[in-house]
Design a protein around this motif. Structure first.
Motif, PDB file in Angstrom:
ATOM      1  N   SER A   1       0.810  -1.196   0.000  1.00  0.00           N
ATOM      2  CA  SER A   1       0.000   0.000   0.000  1.00  0.00           C
ATOM      3  C   SER A   1       0.848   1.253   0.000  1.00  0.00           C
ATOM      4  O   SER A   1       0.383   2.305  -0.358  1.00  0.00           O
ATOM      5  CB  SER A   1      -0.920   0.000   1.207  1.00  0.00           C
ATOM      6  N   VAL A   6      -1.218  -0.819   7.315  1.00  0.00           N
ATOM      7  CA  VAL A   6      -2.403  -0.862   6.465  1.00  0.00           C
ATOM      8  C   VAL A   6      -2.748  -2.323   6.226  1.00  0.00           C
ATOM      9  O   VAL A   6      -1.866  -3.156   6.058  1.00  0.00           O
ATOM     10  CB  VAL A   6      -2.148  -0.148   5.120  1.00  0.00           C
ATOM     11  N   ALA A   7      -4.032  -2.633   6.228  1.00  0.00           N
ATOM     12  CA  ALA A   7      -4.473  -3.998   5.958  1.00  0.00           C
ATOM     13  C   ALA A   7      -5.573  -3.969   4.911  1.00  0.00           C
ATOM     14  O   ALA A   7      -6.275  -2.968   4.766  1.00  0.00           O
ATOM     15  CB  ALA A   7      -4.992  -4.644   7.243  1.00  0.00           C
ATOM     16  N   VAL A   8      -5.723  -5.066   4.188  1.00  0.00           N
ATOM     17  CA  VAL A   8      -6.783  -5.208   3.200  1.00  0.00           C
ATOM     18  C   VAL A   8      -7.859  -6.086   3.818  1.00  0.00           C
ATOM     19  O   VAL A   8      -7.560  -7.147   4.368  1.00  0.00           O
ATOM     20  CB  VAL A   8      -6.247  -5.854   1.902  1.00  0.00           C
ATOM     21  N   LEU A   9      -9.088  -5.637   3.744  1.00  0.00           N
ATOM     22  CA  LEU A   9     -10.206  -6.418   4.251  1.00  0.00           C
ATOM     23  C   LEU A   9     -10.543  -7.478   3.213  1.00  0.00           C
ATOM     24  O   LEU A   9     -11.159  -7.194   2.185  1.00  0.00           O
ATOM     25  CB  LEU A   9     -11.413  -5.512   4.524  1.00  0.00           C
ATOM     26  N   GLU A  10     -10.071  -8.698   3.444  1.00  0.00           N
ATOM     27  CA  GLU A  10     -10.266  -9.797   2.499  1.00  0.00           C
ATOM     28  C   GLU A  10     -11.752 -10.031   2.269  1.00  0.00           C
ATOM     29  O   GLU A  10     -12.505 -10.268   3.198  1.00  0.00           O
ATOM     30  CB  GLU A  10      -9.617 -11.065   3.052  1.00  0.00           C
ATOM     31  N   GLY A  12     -13.791  -7.754   1.307  1.00  0.00           N
ATOM     32  CA  GLY A  12     -14.462  -6.457   1.381  1.00  0.00           C
ATOM     33  C   GLY A  12     -15.656  -6.449   2.322  1.00  0.00           C
ATOM     34  O   GLY A  12     -15.853  -7.346   3.151  1.00  0.00           O
ATOM     35  N   TRP A  16     -17.497  -9.043   5.304  1.00  0.00           N
ATOM     36  CA  TRP A  16     -17.705  -8.557   6.673  1.00  0.00           C
ATOM     37  C   TRP A  16     -19.154  -8.788   7.085  1.00  0.00           C
ATOM     38  O   TRP A  16     -19.444  -9.333   8.151  1.00  0.00           O
ATOM     39  CB  TRP A  16     -17.356  -7.066   6.719  1.00  0.00           C
ATOM     40  N   PHE A 107      -8.575  -7.224 -12.075  1.00  0.00           N
ATOM     41  CA  PHE A 107      -8.681  -7.604 -10.665  1.00  0.00           C
ATOM     42  C   PHE A 107      -9.486  -8.872 -10.492  1.00  0.00           C
ATOM     43  O   PHE A 107      -9.231  -9.663  -9.589  1.00  0.00           O
ATOM     44  CB  PHE A 107      -9.265  -6.462  -9.825  1.00  0.00           C
ATOM     45  N   LEU A 111      -9.086 -12.933  -7.989  1.00  0.00           N
ATOM     46  CA  LEU A 111     -10.065 -13.242  -6.941  1.00  0.00           C
ATOM     47  C   LEU A 111     -10.631 -14.632  -7.161  1.00  0.00           C
ATOM     48  O   LEU A 111     -10.831 -15.051  -8.307  1.00  0.00           O
ATOM     49  CB  LEU A 111     -11.211 -12.224  -6.952  1.00  0.00           C
ATOM     50  N   ILE A 117      -8.837 -12.810  -2.392  1.00  0.00           N
ATOM     51  CA  ILE A 117      -7.548 -12.859  -3.090  1.00  0.00           C
ATOM     52  C   ILE A 117      -6.916 -14.213  -2.896  1.00  0.00           C
ATOM     53  O   ILE A 117      -6.949 -14.798  -1.870  1.00  0.00           O
ATOM     54  CB  ILE A 117      -6.608 -11.752  -2.566  1.00  0.00           C
TER      55      ILE A 117
END
Length: 117
Positions: A1, A6-10, A12, A16, A107, A111, A117
């Motif tokens: 990033s 910083v983290a990526v919300l796997e 999205g 969640w 992208f 996925l 990812i």
């Protein structure tokens, strides 16, 4: 990033919500931690993680070779039809097509079937 911590919300926001985790719909009253690319609260970028338009332009002048060996790559994550200029760009004011000598890695190709990812 390019930024520390910083983290990526796997998966999205859909993942969640699928986990039954809490979601708020109101705006937070405290905006002290709000990121702004030019604001005083924006964390300092890590060195050598970002390039400016001149570096991108320089990279676009390096012709792609069949073996794909080059010092840097411009990667475009849009769908192939937008990259190729077949599908119109949905964002107003942006031209169709791609930066010369860039490569397309949509992208969606990185996925899995659940959007991870």
């Amino acid at each position: 990033s390019g930024f520390p911590n910083v983290a990526v919300l796997e998966g999205g926001l859909p993942a969640w919500k699928a986990e039954g985790l809490e979601v708020e719909v109101k705006m937070p009253s405290n905006t002290a931690g709000k990121l702004s690319p030019r604001g005083p609260t924006c964390p300092k970028a890590l060195p050598n993680q970002f390039v400016d338009k001149d570096e991108v332009r320089k990279a676009s002048l390096v012709e792609l070779k069949p073996d794909l060996r080059r010092p840097s790559y411009i990667v475009d994550a849009r769908g192939a039809s937008r990259f190729d200029g077949i599908t119109p760009e949905p964002r107003e004011g942006l031209r169709s097509g791609h930066i010369p000598n860039s490569v397309n890695v949509p992208f969606s190709t990185v996925l899995n079937e659940k959007g991870f990812i």
